[in-house]
Scaffold this active site. Structure first.
Site, short mmCIF file in Angstrom:
data_model
loop_
_atom_site.label_atom_id
_atom_site.label_comp_id
_atom_site.label_asym_id
_atom_site.label_seq_id
_atom_site.Cartn_x
_atom_site.Cartn_y
_atom_site.Cartn_z
N LYS A 18 -45.41 9.45 -0.94
CA LYS A 18 -46.20 10.12 0.12
C LYS A 18 -47.56 9.45 0.27
O LYS A 18 -48.02 8.74 -0.64
CB LYS A 18 -46.35 11.61 -0.21
N ARG A 33 -47.85 27.61 -3.47
CA ARG A 33 -48.26 26.73 -2.38
C ARG A 33 -47.08 26.59 -1.44
O ARG A 33 -47.12 27.02 -0.31
CB ARG A 33 -48.65 25.38 -3.02
N TYR A 80 -80.71 3.68 4.51
CA TYR A 80 -81.02 4.83 5.37
C TYR A 80 -81.82 5.89 4.62
O TYR A 80 -81.52 6.19 3.47
CB TYR A 80 -79.74 5.47 5.88
N MET A 82 -71.65 3.29 6.48
CA MET A 82 -70.26 3.26 6.93
C MET A 82 -69.56 1.96 6.50
O MET A 82 -68.42 1.98 6.05
CB MET A 82 -70.21 3.38 8.46
C1 LIG Z 1 -47.13 14.77 -5.16
C2 LIG Z 1 -45.98 15.43 -5.79
C3 LIG Z 1 -45.37 14.87 -6.91
C4 LIG Z 1 -45.93 13.66 -7.63
O1 LIG Z 1 -47.03 14.10 -8.41
P1 LIG Z 1 -47.87 13.11 -9.31
O2 LIG Z 1 -48.81 13.99 -10.06
O3 LIG Z 1 -48.57 12.18 -8.38
O4 LIG Z 1 -46.90 12.40 -10.19
C5 LIG Z 1 -44.21 15.47 -7.40
N1 LIG Z 1 -43.71 16.59 -6.82
C6 LIG Z 1 -44.29 17.17 -5.76
C7 LIG Z 1 -43.72 18.41 -5.19
C8 LIG Z 1 -45.46 16.63 -5.22
O5 LIG Z 1 -46.05 17.22 -4.17
#
Ligand SMILES: *Cc1c(COP(=O)(O)O)cnc(C)c1O
Length: 389
Positions: free
Chosen positions: A49, A147, A269, A317
């Protein structure tokens, strides 16, 4: 960093991000082997992700597939669609679940929704009927993170009414840990026992609980499929202990200009920093638009020719200023590179300075960096490190 044809692009870039695919592959192998240590056939997925935590999901996905990885997780459908173009075969799971009206996208690209409540399960079952095929599904159980995932009530309905899965193939039952990096936190054991209870009531499907840190909680947490993200990319899964993972990213930024200023002059700045002595200031080509957070000012440093150099003045920036008064002039010239992330300062270190975690540092890595993929560990794990390309 010597990829021919990329040289011009590297010269034009303010900063160069180097990503070691061999190190990612070696990290994946290490986690997979940890899962296999007790002899059970535990498989190891890869969480890709947020563009593989900033490292590039397409490139990393292809590399890990070549390494033998057969399960991939993303958060968004569009991340899954993009990854499907690179990886035609393996299961790709979409953690954020089934958004209303997206069933045709899931079916067309053969993505597997992580179903987070009964409503999504009902919609997906109807889709299986409509498309007249057995569709894969993941059931995500909320064991305490509160969650995403089936609530205890939803889970009980599913246990009592297995027919709700008719027409679907339960590809995985999963849950996600609240505080896996905190090994002594009792919530880990509580979640484990809730997950086990559910799994026992739903026999037959593969199971998954452990993210990166969860893998290090031991074999009880491994189930059938490990789900590491962070540790693949070199983030320390054991905060406060030595990092067992190989480093993956290094970041170097160009020095654009150096100047001498008198004592009691301000830099940047707001005139927020004032020299206490006649000073030399270097200006380097990265800024908060590249994920170098504004709150790093007066809290971090960069490395240059063996010197630790403080970051001073407000972060702009596109620019950062550093105090190079104590660096020999020959070592600090326009066009030279300073180390922002690397052996001297890891993403975990920079995260400490920025009062955040390395996940945020990594996922904020700039889109303007020139990305150089190297494969320094291609032929083996850590002991080949000296031969890194
Ligand atoms: C992001 C995520 C992971 C991976 O977690 P890490 O701590 O980066 O290894 C695994 N399972 C779910 C549901 C996640 O959202």
């Amino acid at each position: 960093m010597s990829h021919t044809g990329d040289d011009d692009a590297a010269r034009r870039a303010g900063a160069i991000l180097s990503i070691d695919l061999g190190a990612i592959a070696a990290n994946w192998r290490g986690l997979r082997d940890a899962g296999r240590a007790t002899g059970r056939p535990v498989d190891c997925a890869a969480v890709l992700k947020a563009d593989a935590y900033g490292t590039g999901a397409a490139v990393v996905g292809a590399r890990l597939a070549a390494e033998g990885c057969r399960h991939f997780f993303v958060a968004h459908i569009d991340e899954g669609i993009a990854l499907r173009r690179i990886l035609p075969e393996p299961p790709i799971y979409v953690l954020n679940g089934l958004l209303p009206g997206t069933e045709p996208d899931f079916v067309e690209h053969r993505l597997i929704p992580v179903l987070n409540h009964l409503g999504q399960l009902n919609v997906w079952r109807a889709a299986a009927q409509r498309f007249n095929q057995a569709l894969d599904a993941v059931v995500h159980l909320d064991t305490g993170l509160h969650r995403l995932g089936f609530s205890a009530e939803d889970a009980q309905v599913l246990i009592n009414e297995r027919g709700r899965l008719r027409g679907l193939r339960l590809a995985l039952i999963m849950s996600h840990l609240v505080a896996s990096e905190d090994t002594s936190n009792p919530v880990n054991g509580e979640q484990l026992s809730r997950f086990r209870t559910f799994v026992r009531a739903m026999p037959g499907a593969p199971t998954s609980l452990a993210n990166s840190s969860g893998i290090f909680l031991g074999p009880d947490f491994h189930f059938d499929l490990l789900r590491p993200g962070a540790a693949l990319y070199g983030i320390n899964p054991l905060p406060g202990q030595q990092n067992p993972m190989l480093p993956v990213v290094t970041l170097h930024a160009q020095i654009l200009q150096t100047r001498r200023i008198d004592a009691f002059q301000t830099v940047g700045y707001g005139g927020a920093w004032r020299s206490a002595r006649p000073s030399r200031i270097g200006t380097i080509a990265l800024g908060y638009a590249d994920g170098y957070f504004r709150n790093l000012v007066n809290r971090t440093h960069v490395h240059l020719a063996g010197h630790t150099v403080p970051v001073i003045g407000r972060i702009s920036m596109d620019l950062v200023t550093i105090d190079v008064t104590d660096v020999p002039e020959a070592d600090c010239q326009p066009g030279g590179l300073v180390e922002i992330l690397g052996p001297h300062l890891t993403p975990d270190d920079l995260a400490d300075h920025a009062r955040t975690n390395a996940y945020e540092i990594m996922t904020a890595l700039g889109r303007r960096y020139f990305r150089a993929y190297v494969d320094g560990y291609a032929d083996g794990p850590a002991d080949d490190a000296g031969e890194a390309a």
